[in-house]
Each structure stands twice: as structure tokens, then as C-alpha cells.
Scaffold this motif. Sequence first.
Motif, short mmCIF file in Angstrom:
data_model
loop_
_atom_site.label_atom_id
_atom_site.label_comp_id
_atom_site.label_asym_id
_atom_site.label_seq_id
_atom_site.Cartn_x
_atom_site.Cartn_y
_atom_site.Cartn_z
N ASN A 1 30.11 -0.75 86.50
CA ASN A 1 30.10 0.58 85.91
C ASN A 1 31.50 1.17 85.75
N VAL A 2 32.41 0.76 86.60
CA VAL A 2 33.77 1.27 86.50
C VAL A 2 34.56 0.53 85.42
N VAL B 1 28.62 -0.97 90.97
CA VAL B 1 29.76 -0.04 90.95
C VAL B 1 30.92 -0.67 90.18
N ALA B 2 31.21 -1.92 90.48
CA ALA B 2 32.31 -2.60 89.80
C ALA B 2 32.06 -2.67 88.29
N ARG C 1 30.13 4.75 84.78
CA ARG C 1 29.94 5.71 85.87
C ARG C 1 30.06 7.14 85.33
N SER D 1 27.10 8.09 83.21
CA SER D 1 25.94 8.51 83.99
C SER D 1 26.04 9.99 84.36
N SER E 1 24.65 -3.41 94.92
CA SER E 1 25.20 -2.08 94.70
C SER E 1 26.69 -2.15 94.41
N ASP E 2 27.41 -2.97 95.16
CA ASP E 2 28.84 -3.15 94.92
C ASP E 2 29.09 -3.75 93.53
#
Length: 191
Positions: A170-171, A167-168, A6, A9, A163-164
Motif C-alpha cells: 500500500n505504501v 502495508v508495504a 494507504r 484508503s 499485514s506487513d
Amino acid sequence: MEINLRRASVVQNAIREAITERASRLTGNQNVELWRFAGDAMYVEQARAEQLSLLAGINQLETILFTLRLSVGQANAVNGVNSVLTEQAVAQARVARLQRLLRNPPAVSASQLAEQVKHAQANNEKNAYHSRDEIAVNLFTEQDLQEFREQMVQSRRRLNELSDMLVAANVKSTVVIAHSDWQFLEQRGIV
């Protein structure tokens, strides 16, 4: 330095903006006021040195950007993000297609269609006859459109899940950016 995807990016976007800003100042030529040139030939050499320094900075930023992009791409492949991104693209295309289909009203009954044709023929008799006269016919029934709505809801739900997942991923996934590259970015106010 280790950063999550994240953050990577965000850093990539900042680098792209910095490259664009610097590239707009990279002209390769310089207007020289005659009085400066006549009095100080070093003015042209100074402008040249500034442009070369600007170009070297852009080249360094591009190298950092592409190294970071490569690291992110490799991390995405290892963590299965590429598969999720592909599925997300398919779901987005499906939603867009269904939205276009749902803009149309449902098909009319056979009797309503016959009435429309009869009306169009009556208008042709009053006006000049055109061999290619036509009427628009909606093909999908209300039941078809309802199925499309349900498919779109399912696809949007899946998009939210994907999407979730992104996010997970990418974190928790990280890439390493060289300390010297990070310092270069910090010194220029990019990060």
C-alpha cells in the motif's frame, strides 16, 4: 495527482464521511413558515436550489469515490494485493474457528464419562424420566486442543506477515486521482 494506496484508503474514508454528512441534509422537502411564503415566494426556490446543489455535490463525491475505488482495485490486482487479502481472510476465519474450539475444556476420560452417565441416570430415577435426557460431552482431547493452539499461533503469525506485506504494497503502490477531483475535495475540506 499520484497518491499511495494507504493515502487512497484515508481519502476514500473521508469521502464516505462527507457523503454521509451531506446526505443527512438532503431532505427533498422544506418546511416553509407561512409568513415567509406569503412575503417571498423566492424562499422556496432558494431552498430548492440549495437542495439541488447539495445533490450535485453528493453525486460528484460518489463519482470521485467510485473512480478512486476502481483505481485501487486495479492496482491491487496488478500488485498481487488481492491474493494477499484473500489469504488474510482465510487465516482470519481459521483463527476465529480455532478460538471457538479452544473455549471448550478437553474431553474427559472414558471412566469419567461413565461416572457422569451413571450420575445422570441416578438423577433420572429420582426425578421424572425424560426420554431425551443428555449430557454434554467434549470431543477434543488435550492433545487436540494443543494442536489447535499451535495452529492458531501459526495462523496469527501468518496474519502478521500478510499485514506487513499489505502495508508495504500500500505504501509503494500508487494510483492517480484527477487534479480537478483533488481540487474539488480540497475546496470542500475533505482532504
